[in-house]
Design an enzyme around this catalytic site. Structure first.
Site, PDB file in Angstrom:
ATOM      1  N   ARG A   1       2.504  -0.255  -4.232  1.00 52.73           N
ATOM      2  CA  ARG A   1       1.545  -0.575  -5.276  1.00 52.73           C
ATOM      3  C   ARG A   1       1.471   0.494  -6.372  1.00 52.73           C
ATOM      4  O   ARG A   1       1.541   0.184  -7.566  1.00 52.73           O
ATOM      5  CB  ARG A   1       0.125  -0.738  -4.688  1.00 52.73           C
ATOM      6  CG  ARG A   1      -0.171  -2.094  -4.149  1.00 52.73           C
ATOM      7  CD  ARG A   1      -1.064  -1.967  -2.936  1.00 52.73           C
ATOM      8  NE  ARG A   1      -0.324  -1.322  -1.875  1.00 52.73           N
ATOM      9  CZ  ARG A   1       0.461  -1.989  -1.026  1.00 52.73           C
ATOM     10  NH1 ARG A   1       0.525  -3.278  -1.077  1.00 52.73           N
ATOM     11  NH2 ARG A   1       1.169  -1.345  -0.117  1.00 52.73           N
ATOM     12  N   THR A   2       1.281   1.746  -5.974  1.00 53.91           N
ATOM     13  CA  THR A   2       0.988   2.769  -6.984  1.00 53.91           C
ATOM     14  C   THR A   2       2.194   2.999  -7.889  1.00 53.91           C
ATOM     15  O   THR A   2       2.073   3.010  -9.121  1.00 53.91           O
ATOM     16  CB  THR A   2       0.551   4.079  -6.296  1.00 53.91           C
ATOM     17  OG1 THR A   2      -0.423   3.764  -5.303  1.00 53.91           O
ATOM     18  CG2 THR A   2      -0.033   5.042  -7.293  1.00 53.91           C
TER      19      THR A   2
ATOM     20  N   LYS B   1      17.235  20.692  -1.814  1.00 54.44           N
ATOM     21  CA  LYS B   1      18.015  21.948  -1.882  1.00 54.44           C
ATOM     22  C   LYS B   1      17.098  23.152  -1.899  1.00 54.44           C
ATOM     23  O   LYS B   1      17.530  24.275  -2.102  1.00 54.44           O
ATOM     24  CB  LYS B   1      18.876  21.954  -3.149  1.00 54.44           C
ATOM     25  CG  LYS B   1      19.799  20.779  -3.289  1.00 54.44           C
ATOM     26  CD  LYS B   1      20.492  20.832  -4.661  1.00 54.44           C
ATOM     27  CE  LYS B   1      20.940  19.445  -5.078  1.00 54.44           C
ATOM     28  NZ  LYS B   1      21.207  19.372  -6.527  1.00 54.44           N
TER      29      LYS B   1
ATOM     30  N   HIS C   1      -6.827  10.215  -3.941  1.00 56.02           N
ATOM     31  CA  HIS C   1      -6.030   9.199  -4.651  1.00 56.02           C
ATOM     32  C   HIS C   1      -6.928   8.695  -5.787  1.00 56.02           C
ATOM     33  O   HIS C   1      -7.480   7.597  -5.735  1.00 56.02           O
ATOM     34  CB  HIS C   1      -5.668   8.088  -3.670  1.00 56.02           C
ATOM     35  CG  HIS C   1      -4.584   7.158  -4.133  1.00 56.02           C
ATOM     36  ND1 HIS C   1      -4.139   7.095  -5.437  1.00 56.02           N
ATOM     37  CD2 HIS C   1      -3.849   6.241  -3.448  1.00 56.02           C
ATOM     38  CE1 HIS C   1      -3.181   6.187  -5.522  1.00 56.02           C
ATOM     39  NE2 HIS C   1      -2.987   5.645  -4.331  1.00 56.02           N
TER      40      HIS C   1
HETATM   41  N1   CP Z   1      -2.887   1.687  -2.223  1.00 57.51           N
HETATM   42  C1   CP Z   1      -1.752   2.389  -2.288  1.00 57.51           C
HETATM   43  O1   CP Z   1      -1.758   3.593  -2.611  1.00 57.51           O
HETATM   44  O2   CP Z   1      -0.628   1.701  -1.948  1.00 57.51           O
HETATM   45  P1   CP Z   1       0.843   2.271  -1.983  1.00 57.51           P
HETATM   46  O3   CP Z   1       0.949   3.323  -0.888  1.00 57.51           O
HETATM   47  O4   CP Z   1       1.745   1.093  -1.715  1.00 57.51           O
HETATM   48  O5   CP Z   1       1.086   2.905  -3.321  1.00 57.51           O
END
Ligand code: CP
Length: 310
Positions: free
Chosen positions: A55-56, A85, A134
């Protein structure tokens, strides 16, 4: 318009900035309906992902494309970039900042985006750092709550599942302190209860919170159930703890039956088995796919606000 540069943690947003972002987000919904814009046509975004994502990463990349910009990307960066590396994150950021106008970073260490922002000559947006935060997910979560419920003050919300390792739940808690009369219920297995740092922050900011072990009872009194996955990848060799936590709280017909008619179920996704898809997905209160789609509009708004000339 609010002055945005780096986005590294949810605490940096206040109500006014969120109102600005959500106003632009609503405009972005219209832009997508009218087949996009060229407002970022000369801009380049680098996505550096050291942890997996669907998604992100793809919503940021789609957001840039829909605004006419360009994308350079490395997924599995630990393996496929020069990190393999021995290059430090700081050096990678210094280099990529010479190739791109903005960097979207997902990393496995808490605080990595702050470290990146400290050395970066271009804006850095956190796309999630380890079990830390997040922030753009929290913005799209709040946008979804407002869109679905119609207001942000006076919301009661149950945060369910892996709260100890859940960066989305942690960032959401920080944002929820900005609204009046919020009530938060933490419903987590014993081994993954919400961290003391977040509980202390909520208390300091006058937010009512409590812990519950009874999802049925809690589901009946909230506007939002925010379910999260028990994250196998954060348990290391603590297999027994993972087995204990997994499957303890599942959203199924029994939970739907006791929820209010206008309440919603959210989930940052991906999900594994903590929502019974067969029983829940078709219910109009299941908002998690709409929530994920809102991520595109919110991220378009952020890119436009950070990169577009006034
Ligand atoms: N919600 C979310 O962060 O999904 P992803 O890990 O798929 O980006």
């Amino acid at each position: 318009m609010s002055d945005l540069r780096h986005i590294t943690e949810a605490q940096q947003f206040d109500r006014d900035i969120m109102a600005d972002i959500f106003r632009v987000t609503r405009e972005m919904e219209q832009v997508v309906q009218h087949y996009g814009s060229n407002i970022l046509s000369r801009r380049v975004m680098a996505t550096l992902f050291y942890e997996p994502s669907t998604r992100t990463r793809l919503s940021f990349e789609s957001a840039m494309c829909r605004l006419g910009g360009h994308v350079i990307t490395t997924e599995s960066a630990q393996e496929f970039s020069s990190a393999s590396k021995g290059e430090t994150l700081e050096d990678t950021i210094r280099i990529v900042g010479g190739y791109a106008d903005i960097i979207v970073l997902r990393h496995f260490e808490s605080g990595a985006s702050r470290r990146a922002a400290a050395v970066s000559q271009v804006p850095v947006i956190s796309a999630g750092d380890g079990p830390g935060q997040h922030p753009t997910q929290a913005l799209l979560d709040v946008y979804t709550i407002e869109k679905e419920i119609g207001h942000l003050d006076g919301i009661s919300i149950a945060l369910v599942g892996d709260l100890a390792n859940g960066r989305t739940a942690r960032s959401l808690c920080y944002l929820l302190t900005k609204f009046r009369d919020t009530r938060i219920y933490f419903v987590a297995p014993q081994v993954v209860r919400m961290g003391e740092d977040i509980k202390e922050y909520l208390t300091r900011n006058g937010v009512h919170w409590e812990e519950s072990t009874d999802l049925v009872e809690t589901a009946a009194k909230v506007d939002v159930i925010y379910q999260t996955r028990i994250q196998r990848e954060r348990f290391g060799d603590r297999v027994q703890d993972y087995q204990q936590a997994r499957g303890k709280y599942i959203i199924d017909k029994r939970i739907l039956d006791c929820m209010q008619d206008d309440a919603i179920i959210m989930h940052p996704l991906p999900r594994v088995d903590e929502i019974n898809a067969e029983e829940v997905d078709a219910d109009p209160r299941a908002a998690y796919f709409r929530q994920a789609h809102n991520g595109l509009y919110v991220r378009m708004a952020l890119l436009r606000m950070i990169l577009a000339s006034p």
